[in-house]
Motif scaffolding. Structure first.
Motif, PDB file in Angstrom:
ATOM      1  N   GLY A  50       0.775  -1.235   0.000  1.00  0.00           N
ATOM      2  CA  GLY A  50       0.000   0.000   0.000  1.00  0.00           C
ATOM      3  C   GLY A  50       0.804   1.280   0.000  1.00  0.00           C
ATOM      4  N   LYS A  51       2.126   1.190  -0.174  1.00  0.00           N
ATOM      5  CA  LYS A  51       2.973   2.391  -0.172  1.00  0.00           C
ATOM      6  C   LYS A  51       3.839   2.428  -1.422  1.00  0.00           C
ATOM      7  CE  LYS A  51       3.315   2.803   4.814  1.00  0.00           C
ATOM      8  NZ  LYS A  51       4.204   2.940   5.952  1.00  0.00           N
ATOM      9  N   SER A  52       4.270   3.628  -1.788  1.00  0.00           N
ATOM     10  CA  SER A  52       5.229   3.764  -2.883  1.00  0.00           C
ATOM     11  C   SER A  52       6.583   3.254  -2.420  1.00  0.00           C
ATOM     12  CB  SER A  52       5.370   5.236  -3.293  1.00  0.00           C
ATOM     13  OG  SER A  52       4.152   5.727  -3.786  1.00  0.00           O
ATOM     14  N   ALA A  53       7.371   2.769  -3.360  1.00  0.00           N
ATOM     15  CA  ALA A  53       8.710   2.267  -3.021  1.00  0.00           C
ATOM     16  C   ALA A  53       9.567   3.414  -2.489  1.00  0.00           C
ATOM     17  CB  ALA A  53       9.367   1.645  -4.239  1.00  0.00           C
ATOM     18  N   GLU A  54      10.324   3.107  -1.463  1.00  0.00           N
ATOM     19  CA  GLU A  54      11.278   4.056  -0.886  1.00  0.00           C
ATOM     20  C   GLU A  54      12.650   3.683  -1.435  1.00  0.00           C
ATOM     21  OE1 GLU A  54      13.125   5.113   3.532  1.00  0.00           O
ATOM     22  OE2 GLU A  54      11.525   3.648   3.351  1.00  0.00           O
ATOM     23  N   ILE A  55      13.419   4.656  -1.909  1.00  0.00           N
ATOM     24  CA  ILE A  55      14.736   4.379  -2.470  1.00  0.00           C
ATOM     25  C   ILE A  55      15.810   4.950  -1.548  1.00  0.00           C
ATOM     26  CG2 ILE A  55      16.288   4.718  -4.425  1.00  0.00           C
ATOM     27  CD1 ILE A  55      13.770   5.015  -6.172  1.00  0.00           C
ATOM     28  N   LEU A  56      16.723   4.076  -1.145  1.00  0.00           N
ATOM     29  CA  LEU A  56      17.852   4.491  -0.314  1.00  0.00           C
ATOM     30  C   LEU A  56      19.117   4.467  -1.160  1.00  0.00           C
ATOM     31  CD1 LEU A  56      17.173   2.377   2.908  1.00  0.00           C
ATOM     32  CD2 LEU A  56      16.420   4.715   2.406  1.00  0.00           C
ATOM     33  N   ASP A  57      19.878   5.545  -1.128  1.00  0.00           N
ATOM     34  CA  ASP A  57      21.150   5.619  -1.839  1.00  0.00           C
ATOM     35  C   ASP A  57      22.290   5.236  -0.908  1.00  0.00           C
ATOM     36  OD1 ASP A  57      20.423   6.560  -4.490  1.00  0.00           O
ATOM     37  OD2 ASP A  57      19.845   8.424  -3.493  1.00  0.00           O
ATOM     38  N   ARG A  58      23.038   4.227  -1.304  1.00  0.00           N
ATOM     39  CA  ARG A  58      24.224   3.770  -0.584  1.00  0.00           C
ATOM     40  C   ARG A  58      24.000   3.550   0.919  1.00  0.00           C
ATOM     41  NH1 ARG A  58      28.636   4.068  -3.886  1.00  0.00           N
ATOM     42  NH2 ARG A  58      28.307   5.224  -5.795  1.00  0.00           N
ATOM     43  N   PRO A  59      22.935   2.809   1.263  1.00  0.00           N
ATOM     44  CA  PRO A  59      22.736   2.558   2.694  1.00  0.00           C
ATOM     45  C   PRO A  59      23.815   1.633   3.236  1.00  0.00           C
ATOM     46  CG  PRO A  59      21.274   1.181   1.424  1.00  0.00           C
ATOM     47  CD  PRO A  59      21.968   2.107   0.441  1.00  0.00           C
ATOM     48  N   LYS A  60      24.104   1.771   4.490  1.00  0.00           N
ATOM     49  CA  LYS A  60      25.085   0.896   5.145  1.00  0.00           C
ATOM     50  C   LYS A  60      24.388  -0.283   5.812  1.00  0.00           C
ATOM     51  CE  LYS A  60      28.759   4.230   6.045  1.00  0.00           C
ATOM     52  NZ  LYS A  60      28.549   5.244   5.147  1.00  0.00           N
TER      53      LYS A  60
END
Length: 86
Positions: A50-60
């Motif tokens: 039910g949510k839009s995709a969340e994009i993480l850049d270079r997560p650790k």
């Protein structure tokens, strides 16, 4: 039994848009959390119902909350392994 976590690493031959569509289908059917790993960009697309995709850049690190309470993945090790695999 529903799948609580789905992790996908696209094959080099799969366009990212195709893999994103698959992840959306999994979320619509039974998954409660999805992680799509985009190694070339070192991005993680996080899917939740039910949510839009969340994009993480270079997560650790990636946390499995609230689906996998207390689970934390050190994604830097995954990036290293994926880089060696190419």
């Amino acid at each position: 039994r529903p799948c609580h976590l789905y992790r996908s690493e696209p094959a080099p031959s799969d366009p990212l848009r195709v893999v994103k569509q698959k992840m959306e289908e999994y979320m619509e059917t039974s998954a409660r959390l999805g992680w799509l790993l985009d190694a070339p960009r070192k991005q993680v697309h996080i899917y939740r119902p039910g949510k839009s995709a969340e994009i993480l850049d270079r997560p650790k690190k990636l946390a499995g909350e609230p689906v996998l309470k207390g689970f934390v993945l050190d994604i830097s090790q995954v990036w290293s392994a994926m880089t060696r695999k190419r």
